[in-house]
Write a protein that holds these residues in place. Structure first.
Motif, short mmCIF file in Angstrom:
data_model
loop_
_atom_site.label_atom_id
_atom_site.label_comp_id
_atom_site.label_asym_id
_atom_site.label_seq_id
_atom_site.Cartn_x
_atom_site.Cartn_y
_atom_site.Cartn_z
N LYS A 148 0.87 -1.17 0.00
CA LYS A 148 0.00 0.00 0.00
C LYS A 148 0.90 1.22 0.00
N ILE A 149 0.87 1.96 -1.10
CA ILE A 149 1.73 3.13 -1.26
C ILE A 149 0.84 4.36 -1.46
N ASP A 150 0.90 5.27 -0.51
CA ASP A 150 0.13 6.52 -0.61
C ASP A 150 -1.34 6.25 -0.92
N ASN A 151 -1.96 5.35 -0.17
CA ASN A 151 -3.38 5.01 -0.25
C ASN A 151 -3.74 4.04 -1.37
N LEU A 152 -2.82 3.72 -2.27
CA LEU A 152 -3.13 2.85 -3.39
C LEU A 152 -2.41 1.51 -3.25
N LEU A 153 -3.04 0.46 -3.76
CA LEU A 153 -2.48 -0.89 -3.67
C LEU A 153 -1.69 -1.23 -4.93
N TYR A 154 -0.58 -1.95 -4.74
CA TYR A 154 0.26 -2.36 -5.85
C TYR A 154 0.72 -3.80 -5.65
N ASP A 155 0.80 -4.55 -6.75
CA ASP A 155 1.54 -5.80 -6.75
C ASP A 155 3.00 -5.47 -6.99
N ALA A 156 3.87 -5.98 -6.14
CA ALA A 156 5.31 -5.74 -6.28
C ALA A 156 5.96 -7.01 -6.81
N ILE A 157 6.39 -6.96 -8.06
CA ILE A 157 6.91 -8.15 -8.75
C ILE A 157 8.42 -8.01 -8.93
N PRO A 158 9.22 -8.92 -8.36
CA PRO A 158 10.68 -8.87 -8.56
C PRO A 158 11.00 -8.96 -10.05
#
Length: 330
Positions: free
Chosen positions: A300-310
């Protein structure tokens, strides 16, 4: 958490992650709906004199104690030098939303300054500025970040009223209409939930007089909303399995949202790589929370959700990093 009026509440949702220094098409759509929210706010507070389906606003409304600068920037172009102006709800909402770029910028400044004064809105470096592939052409890219506690409170309370059994307040009915008009309903409800939302909208239209008056009105502008939906379509495509893979190969496919953050060192462990990226983002002023770790982490970055893919890219030397893919409700 302070009790906010309708326009500031909606603005916290609408401005979050929008570029603060550039007037993008997506931000124009949001600002037009924010201006319409001012009219709805005045209506809910009883500032209009109503006769049948006509709403009259007297110029004294600008001089009373409850007037604010963001209200004035919306109302002054409508009132001009008239002592009063009369129109139906459809007329007021369309007139308020159809502003020039100059008027939109003036309104944006007024309401963003108001929110920043309450410590509910910040101006931070844009996440896209951290993308290794992004070339800003030496133009500073900054973005708004809404107070995370306020943002969560507003969105979760709205979701609860809509998705759970029970009465729906006039304010939430307004929020639903505003989300529909700015084309971002899917940012807060999953595909399955949207079916429930559609049923709720229909039921409200059938049983609630305020919803029956408001829901048929459309203020959206075809070209602007069309561009926004095209950008959203690219985003949606990049969330499919095939789309995500293509987006890793061709990052320009979703230039406005997906970002690649490189690490400054080489790590054998994916968790170490993720931690290095998080540390880097936080050093730029971003608020980052790890919701789930694994082969694909959820941030969760600055209120928004992200998938973090290597991920790593082959240039003159291999570069490690993490690809951040925007994630919406499933």
């Amino acid at each position: 958490m302070m009790d906010l009026k309708l326009a500031p509440s909606f603005s916290l949702i609408a401005l979050n992650a929008q570029r603060s220094l550039q007037m993008t098409t997506v931000k124009k759509v949001s600002l037009r709906c924010m201006a319409a929210a001012v009219i709805l706010e005045l209506y809910l507070e009883g500032c209009f004199t109503q006769s049948e389906n006509k709403l009259t606003l007297h110029k004294e409304a600008l001089d009373q104690s409850y007037s604010t600068l963001y209200r004035e920037t919306v109302l002054q172009p409508l009132l001009h030098n008239s002592a009063e102006v009369t129109g139906d709800l459809n007329w007021w909402l369309k007139k308020a939303s159809r502003k020039s770029n100059h008027q939109l910028k003036k309104f944006e400044t007024a309401i963003s300054d108001d929110l920043q004064a309450m410590n509910l809105l910040e101006d931070i470096p844009s996440l896209i500025g951290s993308d290794m592939y992004f070339d800003s052409a030496e133009v500073e890219i900054r973005a708004y970040r809404s107070n995370m506690e306020a943002y969560t409170s507003i969105t979760e309370n709205m979701r609860a009223e809509i998705l759970e059994e029970g009465p729906v307040t006039d304010e939430v009915i307004c929020m639903l209409w505003l989300l529909r008009e700015c084309g971002c309903m899917q940012d807060f409800f999953s595909l399955n939930e949207l079916e429930q939302v559609n049923i709720k909208l229909h039921d409200l239209y059938q049983s609630n007089l305020w919803a029956k008056a408001l829901f048929p009105i459309q203020i959206r502008q075809g070209v602007e909303l069309g561009i926004k939906r095209f950008l959203a379509l690219k985003t949606k495509f990049a969330k499919t399995f095939i789309g995500s893979s293509l987006n890793l190969i061709f990052p320009a496919l979703e230039r406005s949202r997906a970002v690649f953050i490189e690490t400054e060192s080489w790590f054998d462990n994916s968790n170490q790589r993720l931690d290095a990226v998080i540390t880097r983002l936080m050093s730029y002023g971003h608020e980052v929370k790890v919701l789930e770790r694994g082969s694909i982490a959820t941030l969760k970055i600055d209120n928004l959700l992200y998938d973090a893919i290597p991920h790593f890219v082959m240039m003159k030397v291999p570069i490690q990093g993490v690809r951040l893919i925007p994630k919406r409700p499933l």
